[in-house]
Motif scaffolding. Structure first.
Motif, PDB file in Angstrom:
ATOM      1  N   ARG A   1     -21.768   5.080  30.794  1.00 17.28           N
ATOM      2  CA  ARG A   1     -22.171   6.182  31.673  1.00 17.28           C
ATOM      3  C   ARG A   1     -23.216   7.072  31.017  1.00 17.28           C
ATOM      4  O   ARG A   1     -24.087   7.627  31.694  1.00 17.28           O
ATOM      5  N   GLY A   2     -23.135   7.224  29.700  1.00 11.47           N
ATOM      6  CA  GLY A   2     -24.035   8.126  28.998  1.00 11.47           C
ATOM      7  C   GLY A   2     -25.361   7.508  28.595  1.00 11.47           C
ATOM      8  O   GLY A   2     -26.233   8.213  28.090  1.00 11.47           O
ATOM      9  N   SER A   3     -25.540   6.218  28.799  1.00 14.78           N
ATOM     10  CA  SER A   3     -26.765   5.542  28.382  1.00 14.78           C
ATOM     11  C   SER A   3     -27.418   4.875  29.582  1.00 14.78           C
ATOM     12  O   SER A   3     -26.795   4.706  30.632  1.00 14.78           O
ATOM     13  N   SER A   4     -28.695   4.487  29.396  1.00 16.16           N
ATOM     14  CA  SER A   4     -29.383   3.869  30.521  1.00 16.16           C
ATOM     15  C   SER A   4     -30.271   2.695  30.126  1.00 16.16           C
ATOM     16  O   SER A   4     -30.665   1.913  30.992  1.00 16.16           O
ATOM     17  N   ARG A   5     -30.631   2.570  28.833  1.00 13.84           N
ATOM     18  CA  ARG A   5     -31.566   1.503  28.467  1.00 13.84           C
ATOM     19  C   ARG A   5     -31.058   0.579  27.374  1.00 13.84           C
ATOM     20  O   ARG A   5     -31.403  -0.599  27.359  1.00 13.84           O
ATOM     21  N   SER A   6     -30.247   1.033  26.448  1.00 15.84           N
ATOM     22  CA  SER A   6     -29.802   0.198  25.338  1.00 15.84           C
ATOM     23  C   SER A   6     -28.770  -0.832  25.787  1.00 15.84           C
ATOM     24  O   SER A   6     -28.001  -0.595  26.726  1.00 15.84           O
ATOM     25  N   LEU A   7     -28.747  -1.960  25.089  1.00 13.54           N
ATOM     26  CA  LEU A   7     -27.669  -2.927  25.277  1.00 13.54           C
ATOM     27  C   LEU A   7     -26.389  -2.336  24.715  1.00 13.54           C
ATOM     28  O   LEU A   7     -26.349  -1.910  23.561  1.00 13.54           O
ATOM     29  N   VAL A   8     -25.350  -2.283  25.531  1.00 13.19           N
ATOM     30  CA  VAL A   8     -24.048  -1.794  25.071  1.00 13.19           C
ATOM     31  C   VAL A   8     -23.174  -2.997  24.737  1.00 13.19           C
ATOM     32  O   VAL A   8     -22.908  -3.844  25.594  1.00 13.19           O
ATOM     33  N   VAL A   9     -22.733  -3.055  23.487  1.00 11.14           N
ATOM     34  CA  VAL A   9     -21.871  -4.139  23.002  1.00 11.14           C
ATOM     35  C   VAL A   9     -20.518  -3.525  22.653  1.00 11.14           C
ATOM     36  O   VAL A   9     -20.453  -2.465  22.024  1.00 11.14           O
ATOM     37  N   VAL A  10     -19.456  -4.178  23.043  1.00 12.01           N
ATOM     38  CA  VAL A  10     -18.104  -3.649  22.829  1.00 12.01           C
ATOM     39  C   VAL A  10     -17.316  -4.568  21.901  1.00 12.01           C
ATOM     40  O   VAL A  10     -17.238  -5.781  22.130  1.00 12.01           O
ATOM     41  N   ASP A  11     -16.733  -3.980  20.865  1.00 12.93           N
ATOM     42  CA  ASP A  11     -15.855  -4.742  19.975  1.00 12.93           C
ATOM     43  C   ASP A  11     -14.596  -5.171  20.700  1.00 12.93           C
ATOM     44  O   ASP A  11     -13.956  -4.362  21.393  1.00 12.93           O
ATOM     45  N   MET A  12     -14.221  -6.429  20.525  1.00 15.32           N
ATOM     46  CA  MET A  12     -12.903  -6.875  20.955  1.00 15.32           C
ATOM     47  C   MET A  12     -11.931  -6.524  19.838  1.00 15.32           C
ATOM     48  O   MET A  12     -12.120  -6.944  18.692  1.00 15.32           O
ATOM     49  N   PRO A  13     -10.892  -5.742  20.129  1.00 11.36           N
ATOM     50  CA  PRO A  13     -10.005  -5.292  19.057  1.00 11.36           C
ATOM     51  C   PRO A  13      -9.074  -6.394  18.563  1.00 11.36           C
ATOM     52  O   PRO A  13      -8.881  -7.425  19.234  1.00 11.36           O
ATOM     53  N   PHE A  14      -8.495  -6.156  17.407  1.00 11.81           N
ATOM     54  CA  PHE A  14      -7.583  -7.101  16.777  1.00 11.81           C
ATOM     55  C   PHE A  14      -6.459  -7.470  17.734  1.00 11.81           C
ATOM     56  O   PHE A  14      -5.838  -6.618  18.374  1.00 11.81           O
ATOM     57  N   GLY A  15      -6.197  -8.770  17.866  1.00 11.47           N
ATOM     58  CA  GLY A  15      -5.117  -9.263  18.716  1.00 11.47           C
ATOM     59  C   GLY A  15      -5.514  -9.556  20.141  1.00 11.47           C
ATOM     60  O   GLY A  15      -4.681 -10.013  20.932  1.00 11.47           O
ATOM     61  N   SER A  16      -6.791  -9.313  20.490  1.00  7.98           N
ATOM     62  CA  SER A  16      -7.208  -9.509  21.878  1.00  7.98           C
ATOM     63  C   SER A  16      -7.971 -10.807  22.107  1.00  7.98           C
ATOM     64  O   SER A  16      -8.302 -11.129  23.243  1.00  7.98           O
ATOM     65  N   TYR A  17      -8.241 -11.574  21.034  1.00  9.84           N
ATOM     66  CA  TYR A  17      -9.060 -12.773  21.205  1.00  9.84           C
ATOM     67  C   TYR A  17      -8.703 -13.923  20.260  1.00  9.84           C
ATOM     68  O   TYR A  17      -9.159 -15.047  20.448  1.00  9.84           O
ATOM     69  N   GLU A  18      -7.880 -13.681  19.257  1.00  8.74           N
ATOM     70  CA  GLU A  18      -7.653 -14.697  18.225  1.00  8.74           C
ATOM     71  C   GLU A  18      -6.734 -15.833  18.650  1.00  8.74           C
ATOM     72  O   GLU A  18      -6.865 -16.956  18.147  1.00  8.74           O
ATOM     73  N   GLU A  19      -5.819 -15.584  19.573  1.00  3.51           N
ATOM     74  CA  GLU A  19      -4.791 -16.580  19.890  1.00  3.51           C
ATOM     75  C   GLU A  19      -5.375 -17.849  20.490  1.00  3.51           C
ATOM     76  O   GLU A  19      -4.991 -18.964  20.128  1.00  3.51           O
ATOM     77  N   SER A  20      -6.320 -17.700  21.411  1.00  5.45           N
ATOM     78  CA  SER A  20      -6.899 -18.876  22.064  1.00  5.45           C
ATOM     79  C   SER A  20      -8.191 -18.481  22.751  1.00  5.45           C
ATOM     80  O   SER A  20      -8.392 -17.321  23.104  1.00  5.45           O
ATOM     81  N   PRO A  21      -9.088 -19.441  22.988  1.00  6.45           N
ATOM     82  CA  PRO A  21     -10.303 -19.140  23.736  1.00  6.45           C
ATOM     83  C   PRO A  21     -10.016 -18.596  25.133  1.00  6.45           C
ATOM     84  O   PRO A  21     -10.732 -17.723  25.621  1.00  6.45           O
ATOM     85  N   SER A  22      -8.987 -19.097  25.779  1.00  8.85           N
ATOM     86  CA  SER A  22      -8.688 -18.632  27.134  1.00  8.85           C
ATOM     87  C   SER A  22      -8.221 -17.186  27.120  1.00  8.85           C
ATOM     88  O   SER A  22      -8.568 -16.393  28.011  1.00  8.85           O
ATOM     89  N   GLU A  23      -7.419 -16.804  26.120  1.00  8.06           N
ATOM     90  CA  GLU A  23      -7.009 -15.405  25.990  1.00  8.06           C
ATOM     91  C   GLU A  23      -8.233 -14.535  25.745  1.00  8.06           C
ATOM     92  O   GLU A  23      -8.384 -13.453  26.326  1.00  8.06           O
TER      93      GLU A  23
END
Length: 286
Positions: free
Chosen positions: A78-100
Motif C-alpha cells: 500500500r505504501g509503495s508504487s514502483r519497486s518490486l515487493v518481495v516477501v520472505d516465506m517464514p520458517f515452517g511455511s515452505y520446507e515440508e513439500s513443494p505443494s505446501e
C-alpha cells in the motif's frame, strides 16, 4: 484478450535482466510509511522476516508466523508504487513439500499483491523453486548465512571463509539458478567467494555482507539508520537516527517532569462565550 498490458512496478523479470548491468538497489521495508519514503530510490523492497527481530523483539527469525508476514507485506504494498515487493516465506511455511510451499506462497501473493517471494536454502530447495516458478510464482533464493537455520548453524556467523567450503555454496548457487530463481541473496559470504559466484551464475546476486562485485546490494533499513541495537559488521550506518531519537525522548521526558511541556503553544485556550442570540418579536399584520 487483445492489447498489451504493462506493469507499473518493477517486476521479477526486470530484475533478472539486470544481470551484469546497473547495480540493483534494495532495502527492507516493514510498514507503509518507510515504504513510501524509500520507494522512489530503490528497485526492490524486501519484506524480510527480520521484522520479527527488528519490530517484534524476537531473538531470531524462526518464530515469525505467516500471518505476520502477510500483514506487514500488505502495508508495504500500500505504501509503495514502483519497486518490486518481495516477501520472505517464514520458517515452517515452505520446507515440508513443494505443494505446501505453493499453497502458502500463493496465499501471500494473493493477499498482499506482492510481486515475488523469497525462500532460504540452496540445492536442497531446488525442487521447490522449480515447482513454484513452473506455477507462476517468482522466487528469489537466499544462500550463505541463512538466518532461519540459526539453530543448526549455531550462530549468525559469516560463511565460506575457508576454501574447503566453497564447492557447497557454488553448487547451491548453480542449483537455484537452474531451478528458475530470478535472483539470489548472498548473505555474509566471504568476499572472494561471493564475487566468484556472481561470475559463475546467470541470475543476479544480491549481496548483504558479501561483495561489491554482486549485481546488487540489500541492507536492513533500521540497521543502516542506526535504529537496531545489534548491527552486523557488514552494515554501514548512513544516519544516527537512533541517537537523535534518544536525545528527543530524553528532552521530552525532562520537560514533562519539569512541567515545561505542554506550554501554551501546545494547548488550546478558552474561547469567549458567544453572545446570546435574541429573537426579534414576531410582527403580526393589522
Amino acid at each position: 484478450m487483445s492489447g498489451e498490458f504493462s506493469f507499473k512496478r518493477v517486476t521479477a523479470p526486470d530484475i533478472a535482466k539486470r544481470k551484469g548491468g546497473a547495480p540493483i538497489v534494495a532495502l527492507t521495508a516493514y510498514h507503509a510509511h518507510t515504504a513510501r519514503i524509500i520507494d522512489p530510490y530503490v528497485d526492490m523492497l524486501l519484506v524480510g522476516d527480520s521484522l520479527g527481530m527488528v519490530m517484534h523483539g524476537y531473538e531470531t527469525t524462526v518464530p515469525v508466523p505467516l500471518e505476520l508476514m502477510i500483514m506487514h507485506a500488505q502495508a508495504v504494498v500500500r505504501g509503495s508504487s514502483r519497486s518490486l515487493v518481495v516477501v520472505d516465506m517464514p520458517f515452517g511455511s515452505y520446507e515440508e513439500s513443494p505443494s505446501e510451499a505453493f499453497r502458502n506462497a500463493a496465499r501471500v501473493m494473493k493477499e498482499t499483491g506482492c510481486g515475488a517471494i523469497k525462500i532460504e536454502g540452496g540445492a536442497h530447495m531446488a525442487e521447490t523453486i522449480r515447482y513454484l516458478t513452473d506455477r507462476g510464482i517468482p522466487v528469489m533464493s537466499h544462500i550463505g548465512m541463512t538466518p532461519q537455520a540459526v539453530n543448526t548453524i549455531g550462530s549468525f556467523k559469516p560463511r565460506g571463509r575457508f576454501r574447503s567450503e566453497w564447492a557447497a555454496f557454488e553448487e547451491d548457487a548453480r542449483a537455484v539458478a537452474e531451478a528458475g530463481a530470478f535472483a539470489v541473496v548472498l548473505e555474509a559470504l566471504a568476499e572472494l567467494l561471493a564475487a566468484r559466484i556472481t561470475k559463475q551464475i546467470s541470475i543476479p546476486t544480491i549481496g548483504i555482507g558479501a561483495s561489491a562485485e554482486c549485481d546488487g546490494q540489500i541492507l536492513v533499513l533500521e540497521d543502516m539508520l542506526g535504529l537496531s541495537p545489534r548491527v552486523p559488521k557488514f552494515v554501514k550506518e548512513y544516519a544516527q537516527i537512533g541517537e537523535a531519537i534518544e536525545t528527543a525522548v530524553k528532552a521530552y521526558a525532562n520537560e514533562v517532569r519539569g512541567r515545561v511541556f505542554p506550554s501554551d503553544a501546545y494547548t488550546y485556550p478558552m474561547c469567549d462565550e458567544p453572545a446570546p442570540v435574541t429573537k426579534k418579536p414576531k410582527m403580526t399584520g393589522s
